[in-house]
Scaffold this motif. Structure first.
Motif, short mmCIF file in Angstrom:
data_model
loop_
_atom_site.label_atom_id
_atom_site.label_comp_id
_atom_site.label_asym_id
_atom_site.label_seq_id
_atom_site.Cartn_x
_atom_site.Cartn_y
_atom_site.Cartn_z
N GLU A 63 0.83 -1.20 0.00
CA GLU A 63 0.00 0.00 0.00
C GLU A 63 0.86 1.25 0.00
O GLU A 63 2.04 1.20 0.35
CB GLU A 63 -0.92 0.00 1.22
N ASP A 64 0.25 2.36 -0.34
CA ASP A 64 0.98 3.63 -0.41
C ASP A 64 0.14 4.75 0.20
O ASP A 64 -0.50 5.53 -0.50
CB ASP A 64 1.30 3.95 -1.87
N PRO A 65 0.17 4.90 1.54
CA PRO A 65 0.76 3.99 2.54
C PRO A 65 -0.32 3.07 3.10
O PRO A 65 -1.49 3.18 2.72
CB PRO A 65 1.24 4.97 3.61
N ALA A 66 0.09 2.18 4.03
CA ALA A 66 -0.88 1.33 4.73
C ALA A 66 -1.72 2.21 5.64
O ALA A 66 -1.19 2.88 6.52
CB ALA A 66 -0.16 0.26 5.53
N ILE B 263 -3.20 -11.69 -1.70
CA ILE B 263 -2.36 -10.52 -1.94
C ILE B 263 -3.27 -9.32 -2.18
O ILE B 263 -4.24 -9.42 -2.95
CB ILE B 263 -1.44 -10.71 -3.17
N MET B 264 -2.99 -8.21 -1.51
CA MET B 264 -3.73 -6.99 -1.78
C MET B 264 -2.76 -5.93 -2.30
O MET B 264 -1.73 -5.65 -1.68
CB MET B 264 -4.42 -6.45 -0.54
N VAL B 265 -3.07 -5.36 -3.45
CA VAL B 265 -2.28 -4.29 -4.05
C VAL B 265 -3.08 -3.00 -3.88
O VAL B 265 -4.24 -2.92 -4.33
CB VAL B 265 -2.00 -4.56 -5.54
N GLY B 266 -2.48 -2.00 -3.25
CA GLY B 266 -3.21 -0.76 -2.97
C GLY B 266 -3.84 -0.15 -4.20
O GLY B 266 -4.98 0.31 -4.17
N GLU B 267 -3.11 -0.14 -5.30
CA GLU B 267 -3.64 0.43 -6.54
C GLU B 267 -2.83 -0.08 -7.72
O GLU B 267 -1.60 -0.15 -7.66
CB GLU B 267 -3.57 1.96 -6.50
N ILE B 268 -3.53 -0.45 -8.80
CA ILE B 268 -2.85 -0.83 -10.04
C ILE B 268 -2.67 0.44 -10.86
O ILE B 268 -3.63 1.00 -11.38
CB ILE B 268 -3.66 -1.88 -10.82
N ARG B 269 -1.39 0.90 -10.97
CA ARG B 269 -1.11 2.17 -11.63
C ARG B 269 -0.47 2.02 -13.00
O ARG B 269 -0.52 2.95 -13.81
CB ARG B 269 -0.19 3.02 -10.74
N ASP B 270 0.19 0.90 -13.23
CA ASP B 270 0.93 0.77 -14.48
C ASP B 270 0.84 -0.67 -15.00
O ASP B 270 0.31 -1.56 -14.32
CB ASP B 270 2.39 1.17 -14.29
N LEU B 271 1.35 -0.88 -16.20
CA LEU B 271 1.26 -2.18 -16.85
C LEU B 271 2.04 -3.25 -16.09
O LEU B 271 1.58 -4.39 -15.96
CB LEU B 271 1.78 -2.08 -18.29
#
Length: 593
Positions: free
Chosen positions: A380-383, A418-426
């Motif tokens: 995360e960015d941030p948790a 798995i949790m990804v805070g945000e998908i920002r790029d390829l």
């Protein structure tokens, strides 16, 4: 303060039925309190009372405010009528030294809201001056706060307003004097602290006025249900605002002299560089409310023309433990979501604008999956919320720890979820999809308007349609709408108006009515209290997969979802209106279609 109240009249034996009441017309059935008594005793015509009540409702004020403010009834005559009718003393303000009255018997904020003045206390009995002795809600609130039996004393309404406003101005001046004293305090010697102690802790640093002031702001924000606190310096004033139920509301305007001291204090306890004022900084702090409850704050500073603007995001860990039922999912939507997140592998995406509750939704799902036999890792960015049992990683691009780097590390640590805070790029999208295809449950967010456009957004990033169709199993789009307060009233709208906003013919079966906001002391006049989620939960069916594989667009996906019974955000919001949870105008505002 004299022991005996100076009064103009006092008739203890008199009550509201001392004179025969007039016959009530059906249209006056909504009148209550002082308005009803005036009509009963033929002091005002029923039609006029109803008109005044309607004006008061429209202006979101009390009946007595509109009655006296419009000049329709002299304040002195109204006070005398209330005292005689309800058997309470009538206070002569000129005979009392108001400055000598006690100021600590009733909480200052409550006294200003309810517009009452404490006169004296004898044992468990408290005498209070007010203009409307029929305001039972006010009397009950004061009784609850003071734990005293309340003895009302009637005072002329216009004089009471002036007294309350004068006392509020006096308290504001005291605040100005209080904060001005802070200029003599030197904060340079304070060491960075991992947490801010509670006000009751008695820590040595609590002796500093700036610390007490900051803690009061933080605690009031938490108690008021705020999500963010904004400290904003301008050329000629300094402002503190709170975001409550999605709307910014002004909280205070402390003196300009406090801004540097307050910014330094916040940066010290957030472990930021107090000497750096030229670039933005991000930090974190904690407020311990009790031995068992602590609130985290995410702190962001921003250099502006007239000083550093500071925004503090309030992160309450208990919000992730409310349970999925508290988020507002419809039963069918809840079933689809739980079925998806409990699968052994696949990708679930949550989409929506900033502040739409995506983080709370993801953490609620993680809380459901957080079992001793499940290995969960998050990047995360941030948790934002600390969840015991979950391995949380803060992304740090400067140090080289990006989402993609964290994901690659996760895959070497035997994860289940798995949790990804945000998908920002390829690159992040590709790794997430490969993880979903190789036996892991992946949860993440994207910034898109609705569920169908999320799939085309992934295609535009460069993700192959085959990978999307084989990995994504469900998408949830969401918004937060303000929840109607209990003071809500039915909305006067015809069937044509309901059809225009999006209802169908079969919805207009007469079994429900839409409500509108009104405004009361509980909701601070806004008509709303709290928020409720509006969701579009779209499982990825075989037909939608075929559209993806054939490079279909968002409109084709949306049309197929409608055929499969998936409600879009507008439709879901209108269903919340049918349930009486929110208003039509609020749904139209947040769905923005």
């Amino acid at each position: 303060m004299p022991r005996i109240m100076p009064v103009l009249s006092q008739k203890p034996g008199t009550n509201a039925m001392a004179t025969p009441p007039s016959q009530f017309a059906p249209e006056t059935a909504t009148l209550a309190g002082i308005g009803r008594a005036l009509v009963q005793h033929r002091r005002i015509e029923p039609e006029r009372a109803v008109a005044i009540q309607r004006k008061a409702d429209a202006a979101k004020v009390r009946f007595i405010d509109e009655l006296v403010g419009s000049g329709g009834f002299p304040a002195a005559d109204l006070a005398r009528f209330a005292a005689e009718t309800f058997g309470h003393p009538l206070l002569d303000v000129a005979a009392v030294d108001i400055s000598a009255l006690p100021a600590d018997l009733i909480d200052a904020k409550l006294a200003a809201e309810t517009r009452v003045i404490a006169l004296c206390r004898r044992g468990t009995r408290l005498s209070v001056a007010l203009s409307d002795p029929t305001d039972i809600e006010t009397l009950d609130r004061i009784k609850f706060q003071t734990q005293c039996t309340i003895d009302p004393v009637v005072i002329e309404h216009d004089k009471l307003i002036r007294l309350v406003e004068g006392r509020s101005r006096g308290e504001s001046q005291q605040l100005a004097d209080f904060t001005a004293d802070m200029l003599d305090e030197d904060l340079a010697g304070l060491e960075p602290e991992p947490a801010v102690a509670a006000v009751e802790s008695g820590a040595e640093v609590d002796d500093a006025p700036v610390v007490r002031f900051l803690q009061k702001v933080l605690i009031d924000a938490i108690e008021g249900g705020a999500s963010d606190i904004h400290f904003e310096p301008f050329e000629k004033f300094y402002r503190i605002r709170l975001r409550i139920d999605g709307e910014l509301r002004e909280f205070a305007q402390p003196p300009m002299a406090i801004k540097e001291k307050l910014a330094s204090r916040i940066k010290v306890i957030s472990r930021l560089d107090i000497s750096e004022k030229r670039v933005p900084q991000d930090g974190r702090m904690k407020l311990a409310l009790s031995p068992t409850r602590a609130i985290d704050f995410r702190v962001s500073t921003l250099p502006t023309l007239f000083g550093e603007k500071i925004v503090m995001r309030i992160l309450d860990p208990s919000s992730a433990k409310l349970g999925i039922d508290a988020l507002g999912y419809d039963p069918e939507q809840k079933e689809h979501l739980l079925k998806a997140v409990t699968r052994p592998y696949g990708m679930v995406l949550v989409t929506g604008p900033t502040g739409s509750g995506k983080t709370v939704s993801l953490y609620t799902c993680l809380n459901i999956l957080n079992q001793p036999g499940v290995n969960i890792s998050t990047a995360e960015d941030p948790a934002e919320i600390n969840l015991p049992g979950v391995n949380q990683v803060n992304v740090n691009d400067r140090a080289g720890l990006s989402f993609s780097v964290a994901l690659k590390a996760f895959l070497r640590q035997d994860p289940d979820v798995i949790m990804v805070g945000e998908i920002r790029d390829l690159e992040t999208a590709d790794i997430s999809i490969k993880a979903a295809q190789t036996g892991h449950m992946v949860l993440s967010t994207l910034h898109t308007n609705d569920a169908p456009t999320t799939l085309t957004r992934l295609m535009n990033m460069g993700v192959a349609p085959f990978n999307i169709a084989s990995s994504v199993i469900l998408i949830t789009a969401q918004r937060l709408a303000r929840r109607l307060c209990t003071c809500k009233k039915p909305l006067d709208i015809d069937e044509y108006g309901l059809l225009q906003v999006g209802y169908r013919e079969e919805d207009l079966d007469g079994s429900w009515v839409p409500f509108r906001p009104v405004g009361c002391e509980r909701c601070k006049g806004s008509g709303y209290k709290g928020r409720v989620g509006i969701y579009q939960v779209m499982p990825i069916s075989e037909e939608i997969q075929r559209i993806i594989l054939s490079n279909g667009n968002a409109m084709q996906i949306a049309e197929q979802a409608r055929r499969e019974g998936v409600n879009d955000l507008r439709r879901s919001g209108l269903l919340k209106v049918r349930q009486g949870l929110t208003s039509i105008e609020e749904v139209l505002g947040v769905t923005n279609e």
